[in-house]
Design a protein around this motif. Structure first.
Motif, PDB file in Angstrom:
ATOM      1  N   THR A   1      58.179  -1.917  50.667  1.00 36.39           N
ATOM      2  CA  THR A   1      57.974  -3.012  51.622  1.00 36.39           C
ATOM      3  C   THR A   1      56.504  -3.213  51.974  1.00 36.39           C
ATOM      4  N   GLY A   2      55.752  -2.123  52.169  1.00 40.78           N
ATOM      5  CA  GLY A   2      54.362  -2.255  52.573  1.00 40.78           C
ATOM      6  C   GLY A   2      53.524  -3.054  51.587  1.00 40.78           C
ATOM      7  N   PRO A   3      53.464  -2.632  50.323  1.00 39.61           N
ATOM      8  CA  PRO A   3      52.673  -3.398  49.359  1.00 39.61           C
ATOM      9  C   PRO A   3      53.128  -4.847  49.223  1.00 39.61           C
ATOM     10  N   ALA A   4      54.440  -5.081  49.288  1.00 41.13           N
ATOM     11  CA  ALA A   4      54.952  -6.444  49.134  1.00 41.13           C
ATOM     12  C   ALA A   4      54.461  -7.362  50.249  1.00 41.13           C
ATOM     13  N   VAL A   5      54.444  -6.880  51.480  1.00 41.08           N
ATOM     14  CA  VAL A   5      54.020  -7.715  52.612  1.00 41.08           C
ATOM     15  C   VAL A   5      52.599  -8.210  52.411  1.00 41.08           C
ATOM     16  N   PHE A   6      51.671  -7.296  52.106  1.00 39.51           N
ATOM     17  CA  PHE A   6      50.265  -7.684  51.998  1.00 39.51           C
ATOM     18  C   PHE A   6      50.005  -8.536  50.758  1.00 39.51           C
ATOM     19  N   ALA A   7      50.696  -8.214  49.661  1.00 41.09           N
ATOM     20  CA  ALA A   7      50.524  -9.008  48.445  1.00 41.09           C
ATOM     21  C   ALA A   7      51.059 -10.424  48.637  1.00 41.09           C
ATOM     22  N   GLU A   8      52.205 -10.564  49.278  1.00 34.04           N
ATOM     23  CA  GLU A   8      52.786 -11.895  49.467  1.00 34.04           C
ATOM     24  C   GLU A   8      51.981 -12.751  50.439  1.00 34.04           C
ATOM     25  N   LEU A   9      51.158 -12.115  51.274  1.00 34.21           N
ATOM     26  CA  LEU A   9      50.270 -12.867  52.158  1.00 34.21           C
ATOM     27  C   LEU A   9      48.935 -13.174  51.491  1.00 34.21           C
TER      28      LEU A   9
ATOM     29  N   ARG B   1      64.723  -8.681  53.854  1.00 30.04           N
ATOM     30  CA  ARG B   1      64.772  -9.227  55.218  1.00 30.04           C
ATOM     31  C   ARG B   1      63.614  -8.695  56.057  1.00 30.04           C
ATOM     32  N   TYR B   2      63.345  -7.401  55.923  1.00 30.24           N
ATOM     33  CA  TYR B   2      62.288  -6.795  56.719  1.00 30.24           C
ATOM     34  C   TYR B   2      60.900  -7.287  56.281  1.00 30.24           C
ATOM     35  N   ILE B   3      60.698  -7.450  54.997  1.00 34.92           N
ATOM     36  CA  ILE B   3      59.421  -7.977  54.493  1.00 34.92           C
ATOM     37  C   ILE B   3      59.126  -9.340  55.112  1.00 34.92           C
ATOM     38  N   GLU B   4      60.119 -10.208  55.141  1.00 34.94           N
ATOM     39  CA  GLU B   4      59.913 -11.539  55.722  1.00 34.94           C
ATOM     40  C   GLU B   4      59.626 -11.459  57.218  1.00 34.94           C
ATOM     41  N   PHE B   5      60.262 -10.527  57.905  1.00 37.40           N
ATOM     42  CA  PHE B   5      60.000 -10.363  59.336  1.00 37.40           C
ATOM     43  C   PHE B   5      58.551  -9.943  59.568  1.00 37.40           C
ATOM     44  N   CYS B   6      58.069  -8.976  58.784  1.00 41.99           N
ATOM     45  CA  CYS B   6      56.676  -8.544  58.933  1.00 41.99           C
ATOM     46  C   CYS B   6      55.714  -9.708  58.700  1.00 41.99           C
TER      47      CYS B   6
ATOM     48  N   SER C   1      54.858 -12.065  61.526  1.00 42.85           N
ATOM     49  CA  SER C   1      53.987 -11.640  62.620  1.00 42.85           C
ATOM     50  C   SER C   1      52.528 -12.014  62.376  1.00 42.85           C
ATOM     51  N   PHE C   2      52.226 -12.532  61.193  1.00 39.44           N
ATOM     52  CA  PHE C   2      50.866 -12.923  60.828  1.00 39.44           C
ATOM     53  C   PHE C   2      50.714 -14.427  61.032  1.00 39.44           C
ATOM     54  N   PRO C   3      49.544 -14.896  61.500  1.00 40.05           N
ATOM     55  CA  PRO C   3      49.377 -16.334  61.784  1.00 40.05           C
ATOM     56  C   PRO C   3      49.724 -17.217  60.593  1.00 40.05           C
ATOM     57  N   LEU C   4      50.485 -18.270  60.846  1.00 40.53           N
ATOM     58  CA  LEU C   4      50.930 -19.163  59.780  1.00 40.53           C
ATOM     59  C   LEU C   4      49.765 -19.896  59.117  1.00 40.53           C
ATOM     60  N   ASN C   5      48.701 -20.121  59.865  1.00 40.27           N
ATOM     61  CA  ASN C   5      47.570 -20.878  59.325  1.00 40.27           C
ATOM     62  C   ASN C   5      46.548 -19.991  58.624  1.00 40.27           C
ATOM     63  N   ARG C   6      46.896 -18.731  58.408  1.00 43.01           N
ATOM     64  CA  ARG C   6      45.983 -17.805  57.762  1.00 43.01           C
ATOM     65  C   ARG C   6      46.634 -17.160  56.546  1.00 43.01           C
ATOM     66  N   SER C   7      45.795 -16.715  55.612  1.00 45.95           N
ATOM     67  CA  SER C   7      46.281 -15.908  54.498  1.00 45.95           C
ATOM     68  C   SER C   7      45.279 -14.779  54.280  1.00 45.95           C
ATOM     69  N   LEU C   8      45.612 -13.861  53.404  1.00 46.40           N
ATOM     70  CA  LEU C   8      44.738 -12.734  53.102  1.00 46.40           C
ATOM     71  C   LEU C   8      44.038 -12.910  51.760  1.00 46.40           C
ATOM     72  N   LYS C   9      43.994 -14.139  51.268  1.00 46.69           N
ATOM     73  CA  LYS C   9      43.318 -14.398  49.995  1.00 46.69           C
ATOM     74  C   LYS C   9      41.841 -14.033  50.105  1.00 46.69           C
ATOM     75  N   GLY C  10      41.360 -13.358  49.077  1.00 46.26           N
ATOM     76  CA  GLY C  10      39.968 -12.934  49.068  1.00 46.26           C
ATOM     77  C   GLY C  10      39.764 -11.552  49.639  1.00 46.26           C
ATOM     78  N   MET C  11      40.809 -10.952  50.215  1.00 46.24           N
ATOM     79  CA  MET C  11      40.680  -9.617  50.793  1.00 46.24           C
ATOM     80  C   MET C  11      41.252  -8.581  49.831  1.00 46.24           C
ATOM     81  N   ARG C  12      40.499  -7.508  49.655  1.00 45.35           N
ATOM     82  CA  ARG C  12      40.904  -6.413  48.770  1.00 45.35           C
ATOM     83  C   ARG C  12      41.310  -5.232  49.656  1.00 45.35           C
ATOM     84  N   VAL C  13      42.593  -4.887  49.620  1.00 50.36           N
ATOM     85  CA  VAL C  13      43.163  -3.932  50.563  1.00 50.36           C
ATOM     86  C   VAL C  13      43.775  -2.748  49.815  1.00 50.36           C
ATOM     87  N   ALA C  14      43.397  -1.532  50.223  1.00 51.18           N
ATOM     88  CA  ALA C  14      44.031  -0.322  49.690  1.00 51.18           C
ATOM     89  C   ALA C  14      45.101   0.131  50.672  1.00 51.18           C
ATOM     90  N   ILE C  15      46.270   0.488  50.154  1.00 50.11           N
ATOM     91  CA  ILE C  15      47.408   0.862  51.000  1.00 50.11           C
ATOM     92  C   ILE C  15      47.954   2.204  50.544  1.00 50.11           C
TER      93      ILE C  15
END
Length: 446
Positions: free
Chosen positions: A188-196, A156-161, A164-178
Motif C-alpha cells: 500500500t505505501g509505495p502504491a499511494v505515493f506512486a499513484e500521486l 480501498r485503503y490506498i484510495e483513502f490515503c 488526504s492529499f490536496p486535490l489540486n496538488r500532485s507529487l510529480k517531479g518529486m523523488r521519494v525513497a520509502i
C-alpha cells in the motif's frame, strides 16, 4: 485502573508465551466478540502485519469470534490505520489488528478498534478482561459466526490515503525513497505515493514472515539514509511494521523525528487557517518543540506517553493534531488514528505548498539535547519509582538544571524497563544528569 492483559496499545508479548498463545487468542476473540458485537449478525474485521505468527493468531481469533456468534471478515496484511478506516467505512462493529508494531518478528500482539475507527476505552478493555476469567460458552451451532475474505481491502485503503492529499496538488517531479519495514505497508505505501505522481525508490518491501523491522523501518534508518544518498532522493519516508508511525530523512541524510514532523504539519495548518485547538504532544516531546510553538503562538499540551492518551487529550480540548516523538502522529482532520502514510502525505503537502525542502521546514524548530537511558527491571516498577534514593536523585538533578531543562522518569508500558529521560540546553550537562539518575535507578532495580 489496573489491567491484567491490556497495555497502552492492546495485548502484546513474545509469541508462544502468555499471553500470546493460540488458546489465549481464541478466548480473547470470544470475549471481545461478546463485548463488542452484541447484536445478531454482528461482524468484525481482522487485519494483520507480515509476521509468520499472524496466521496462527488470525485463525484462533476467528474461531473465538465464531464461538461468540460473530462474523469475521479477513483483510489479510494491511496497515493498522487501514483496519481502523475500513471498520468505520464498512460499518463493522469492531476491527482487530494482529501486530506488534515496531517490535521484531518473535513478538506479536492484538489491538482493537470500535465502530468509529477509534481505540477502545479503558472501561471496554476492562469488560473484555472480566469475561476472559469466565468459562467460554459457545453459541448453538446454527448461530456460529462465519468467516470470509475481503479481497479489495488494500485498494480501498490506498484510495483513502490519497484522499488526504490536496486535490489540486500532485507529487510529480518529486523523488521519494520509502522504507516499508518489510511490514504491513509493503504494497500500500509505495502504491499511494506512486499513484500521486512521485518517482518512488522502495526498500523493505520483501517480507518473509521473519524480517519485519529487521534493520529497516522507522527504528533503523541507516538503510534509508544510504538509499536517499545513493539514489539522490529528495527525501526518505520510514514506516514501521504496522505502518502507524512515520519518520523521515532529508536529502542531506538528517533524521526528522515525530516532534519535527508535528511542527511542520502544525505550522502548515496554522498558515492555512486549518489548525484547530491545541497541539498535543507527550511527556517525551522535546522542549524545543514546546518553545517553537510558543514562538508561533500555538497552544501546546502534554499527555501521558501513548497515542491513546494523546487522542484523549485532543478530544477533551477540541484539537486535531498531536503525536509522539517516535513518529506516531494523529491528524484527526484526516483520519481517526495514527497513520504513517497519511502523516507523510501531510508533510509532502506542506513541502509542495511552500516550495521549501524538508530540511528547510524542519529548521524552524531547534531541538534540545535529549538523553534517554533504559534501565531493565528485575522486580516491580512501583518499588523503584518510590525508592527514596531515586526520588532524591531526581530532585538533585532538577536543581542543577535550574529551569534550563527537564527530567522525566517513567516505567515503560510495554517492557520491564524504567526510562530515564533528561533534556537541557547543554549536551554534556544533559548526559551527566541522565547518567546520575540512571545509576541510582540501577542500584534499586538490581
Amino acid at each position: 485502573m489496573k489491567r491484567k492483559y491490556f497495555g497502552t496499545d492492546g495485548v502484546r508479548g513474545p509469541v508462544g508465551s502468555a499471553p500470546m498463545t493460540p488458546d489465549f487468542a481464541l478466548k480473547l476473540g470470544w470475549a471481545a466478540g461478546r463485548v463488542l458485537a452484541r447484536t445478531p449478525g454482528a461482524r468484525v474485521l481482522i487485519g494483520k502485519d507480515t509476521r509468520r505468527s499472524g496466521y496462527m493468531f488470525e485463525s484462533a481469533l476467528e474461531a473465538g469470534f465464531a464461538a461468540a456468534g460473530v462474523e469475521s471478515d479477513m483483510l489479510g496484511p494491511l496497515p493498522t490505520p487501514g483496519v481502523a478506516y475500513l471498520t468505520r467505512a464498512l460499518r463493522a462493529q469492531a476491527g482487530v489488528v494482529i501486530s506488534a508494531s515496531h517490535n521484531p518478528h518473535h513478538d506479536n500482539g492484538v489491538k482493537f478498534f470500535g465502530p468509529d475507527g477509534g481505540k477502545l476505552s479503558d472501561e471496554v478493555e476492562a469488560e473484555i478482561e472480566a469475561l476472559m476469567e469466565q468459562p467460554l460458552e459457545c453459541v448453538p451451532s446454527d448461530e456460529l459466526g462465519r468467516a470470509r475474505r475481503i479481497d479489495d481491502a488494500q485498494g480501498r485503503y490506498i484510495e483513502f490515503c490519497k484522499s488526504s492529499f490536496p486535490l489540486n496538488r500532485s507529487l510529480k517531479g518529486m523523488r521519494v525513497a520509502i522504507d516499508c519495514a518489510n511490514g504491513a505497508a509493503y504494497r500500500t505505501g509505495p502504491a499511494v505515493f506512486a499513484e500521486l505522481g512521485a518517482q518512488t525508490i522502495v526498500i523493505g518491501d520483501r517480507p518473509d514472515g521473519l524480517n519485519i523491522n529487521q534493520d529497516c523501518g522507522s527504528t533503523h534508518l541507516d538503510a534509508l539514509k544510504r538509499v536517499v544518498s545513493e539514489r539522490k532522493a529528495d527525501l526518505g519516508i520510514a514506516l514501521d511494521g504496522d505502518a502507524d508511525r512515520c519518520l523521515m530523512v532529508t536529502a542531506g541524510g538528517d533524521e526528522i523525528d515525530g516532534d519535527e514532523i508535528l511542527y511542520i504539519i502544525a505550522r502548515s495548518r496554522l498558515a492555512s487557517g486549518d489548525l484547530k485547538g491545541p497541539v498535543v504532544g507527550t511527556q517525551m516531546s522535546n522542549l524545543g518543540l514546546e518553545r517553537a510553538f510558543e514562538a508561533l503562538g500555538i497552544s501546546f499540551k502534554r499527555a501521558k506517553v501513548g497515542d491513546r492518551y494523546v487522542l484523549e487529550m485532543l478530544k477533551e480540548h477540541g484539537g486535531s493534531l498531536g503525536g509522539e516523538t517516535s513518529g506516531h502522529t494523529l491528524c484527526l482532520d484526516r483520519t481517526t488514528t495514527g497513520d504513517g502514510t497519511i502523516t507523510a502525505l501531510q508533510v509532502l503537502a506542506a513541502i509542495m505548498e511552500s516550495g521549501r525542502s524538508l530540511a528547510d521546514l524542519a529548521a524552524g524548530m531547534s531541538k534540545f539535547p535529549q538523553v534517554l537511558i533504559n534501565v531493565r527491571l528485575a522486580g516491580a516498577a512501583d518499588r523503584v519509582m518510590a525508592a527514596p534514593s531515586v526520588k532524591a536523585a531526581v530532585i538533585e538533578a532538577e536543581a542543577k538544571l535550574a529551569g534550563r531543562g527537564r527530567v522525566l522518569l517513567r516505567p515503560s508500558g510495554t517492557e520491564p524497563l524504567i526510562r530515564v529521560m533528561v533534556e537541557a540546553q547543554d549536551a554534556a550537562e544533559t548526559q551527566a544528569a541522565a547518567a546520575f539518575i540512571a545509576d541510582h535507578v540501577r542500584a534499586v532495580a538490581a
